[in-house]
Design an enzyme around this catalytic site. Structure first.
Site, PDB file in Angstrom:
ATOM      1  N   GLY A  58      18.160  -0.712  10.121  1.00  0.00           N
ATOM      2  CA  GLY A  58      17.976   0.499  10.915  1.00  0.00           C
ATOM      3  C   GLY A  58      16.807   1.365  10.502  1.00  0.00           C
ATOM      4  N   HIS A  59      16.249   1.138   9.306  1.00  0.00           N
ATOM      5  CA  HIS A  59      15.168   2.005   8.839  1.00  0.00           C
ATOM      6  C   HIS A  59      13.888   1.826   9.643  1.00  0.00           C
ATOM      7  CE1 HIS A  59      16.866   3.084   4.592  1.00  0.00           C
ATOM      8  NE2 HIS A  59      17.802   3.093   5.520  1.00  0.00           N
TER       9      HIS A  59
ATOM     10  N   HIS B 135      17.685  -3.475  25.674  1.00  0.00           N
ATOM     11  CA  HIS B 135      18.806  -2.730  26.242  1.00  0.00           C
ATOM     12  C   HIS B 135      18.365  -1.406  26.869  1.00  0.00           C
ATOM     13  CE1 HIS B 135      20.792  -5.738  23.830  1.00  0.00           C
ATOM     14  NE2 HIS B 135      21.925  -5.450  24.431  1.00  0.00           N
TER      15      HIS B 135
ATOM     16  N   ILE C   7      18.511   7.247   8.242  1.00  0.00           N
ATOM     17  CA  ILE C   7      19.798   6.680   8.648  1.00  0.00           C
ATOM     18  C   ILE C   7      19.774   5.159   8.469  1.00  0.00           C
ATOM     19  CG2 ILE C   7      21.252   6.207  10.680  1.00  0.00           C
ATOM     20  CD1 ILE C   7      20.478   9.080  11.630  1.00  0.00           C
TER      21      ILE C   7
END
Length: 332
Positions: A304-305, A44, A168
Site C-alpha cells: 500500500g505504500h 477498478h 498507511i
C-alpha cells in the site's frame, strides 16, 4: 493518453446524468470513480466504468436506492443495500462501522443485496485515515475454479486490511493471483503477467492474461490456500449479512448483483497510546525493509505504500488512461 482529474470526473458525470442518475448522486459517484483512477487503480476505476454503466442500464443497479438497517446488536449491524450504487454504499457502510467502533472499540457492518464496490481498498484506506484498522471483504459471482477443478464455482472475494501507520499500510487482494481487472490492464498494455496467473486450455500454468480472461481458469492465490480462503470469506459474509452466497448469486441472478459484504473498523487508540502505537509500527516497517535485498535494484516494498507516490505522480503529470478505454467512455 493523459487526462486531468477534472476531465475524468466530468466524463463520468456526463454519462451518469444521461442515464437518469440525479445530479447529487452522479457527482458523488463520479468523484469516487475519478479518485480511484487518480490513485493508480485503473482496473477498478476508469476501466471498470463501462461495465458499471452496462449494469445500470440493465437494472442491476438501482441509482436512487438507499441502504436500510435491518438489525442492530451493539457493535454489529446488518444492512440491506437494496441494490444501490456499490461504491457510494460501501463508503457509507465503512463510515457506519467507524461510528460503531468509536462507541464500542470495534464496529462490524454486514451488508446484503449489494453491488460491486469497485476499489475495495478505498474503504480500508477510509478507516485508516481516521486512525482505525479497516477490514472489509466481499463475495462475488463465481469467476474462479476451486483448487482441483476446471469449472468456476468460487469468487475472487477480495479482502482488504488497512493499518493506520505512516504512511498507511494496506493489503487489497483478491483470492486469485490477479483480479480480472489486472488481467485486463496487462492485456491492454501488451504485457505478460509477472508470474503465473492461471491455466491455459491444456491445463498448463500460463502468464498470458488474454488466455485466462477467455477461459476463466484463473489461479487461486497460493493455490489451495486462496481457494480455501475464498470459500470461508463467502461463508462468513453470507451468514453475517443473511445475504446471498456465491452459489446463490451465480445460479439465481442474471449477473453479478445482490452480493454480500463485510466492513469492520477497530479503534486502536482504545487499546494502545499513540506514541507507543507509532513506535511499534515503525519498528515493524524498518525491520522488514532493512532485510538484505535479493536484487539490489529491487526495493523491498510494504503493501500500500506505493499509492502515495502514484497519487502524487498522477496529480503532477496527469492520469494515464488507455486510449481504447477512453474511447468507450466518450461513446457512452
Amino acid at each position: 493518453m493523459k487526462v486531468t482529474f477534472e476531465q475524468l470526473k466530468a466524463a463520468f458525470n456526463r454519462v451518469l446524468i444521461s442515464r437518469g442518475v440525479d445530479s447529487e448522486t452522479a457527482d458523488a459517484c463520479a468523484e469516487m470513480f475519478a479518485r480511484t483512477t487518480e490513485s493508480g487503480v485503473y482496473s477498478h476505476g476508469v476501466n471498470r466504468f463501462p461495465r458499471f454503466i452496462q449494469q445500470l442500464e440493465n437494472g442491476d443497479i438501482i441509482p436512487d436506492a438507499q441502504p436500510k438497517r435491518i438489525t442492530s446488536l451493539g457493535a454489529i449491524e446488518q444492512w440491506d443495500a437494496q441494490r444501490s450504487i456499490g461504491n457510494l454504499t460501501a463508503k457509507k457502510m465503512m463510515d457506519r462501522a467507524i461510528e460503531l467502533a468509536a462507541d464500542h472499540g470495534i464496529g462490524l457492518v454486514a451488508l446484503r443485496n449489494a453491488n460491486h464496490w469497485m476499489r475495495g481498498g478505498s474503504y480500508g484506506w477510509q478507516a485508516a485515515e481516521k486512525g482505525y484498522i479497516g477490514i472489509c471483504w466481499t463475495n462475488s459471482i463465481a469467476v474462479m475454479p476451486p483448487w482441483g477443478a476446471k469449472e468456476c464455482r468460487i469468487g475472487t472475494n477480495p479482502l482488504i486490511v488497512a493499518i493506520p501507520s505512516t504512511p498507511i499500510t494496506m493489503v487489497d487482494m483478491s483470492m486469485s493471483m490477479f483480479s480480472y481487472g489486472m488481467l485486463e490492464v496487462n492485456r491492454l498494455a501488451g504485457r505478460q503477467l509477472p508470474v503465473d496467473g492461471g491455466f491455459d486450455d491444456e491445463g498448463n500454468l500460463t502468464k498470458e492474461p488474454g488466455v485466462i480472461e477467455k477461459n476463466r481458469r484463473i489461479l487461486p492465490m497460493g493455490y489451495w490456500k486462496g481457494s480455501g480462503m475464498s470459500i470461508v470469506l463467502d461463508m462468513i459474509a453470507t451468514l453475517l449479512s443473511d445475504g446471498a452466497s456465491v452459489a446463490e448469486v451465480t445460479q439465481d441472478n442474471s449477473d453479478e448483483y445482490g452480493i454480500s459484504q463485510i466492513f469492520i473498523a477497530i479503534e486502536v487508540d482504545k487499546l494502545i497510546d499513540g506514541p507507543t502505537r507509532d513506535a511499534k509500527l515503525q519498528r515493524i516497517m524498518d525491520y522488514v525493509t532493512s532485510a538484505e535485498r535479493a536484487d539490489e535494484n529491487q526495493a523491498i516494498r510494504l503493501p500500500g505504500h506505493e499509492f502515495t507516490t502514484l497519487l502524487a505522480e498522477n496529480r503532477r503529470n496527469g492520469i494515464t488512461v488507455d486510449d481504447s478505454v477512453w474511447a468507450k467512455i466518450q461513446a457512452l
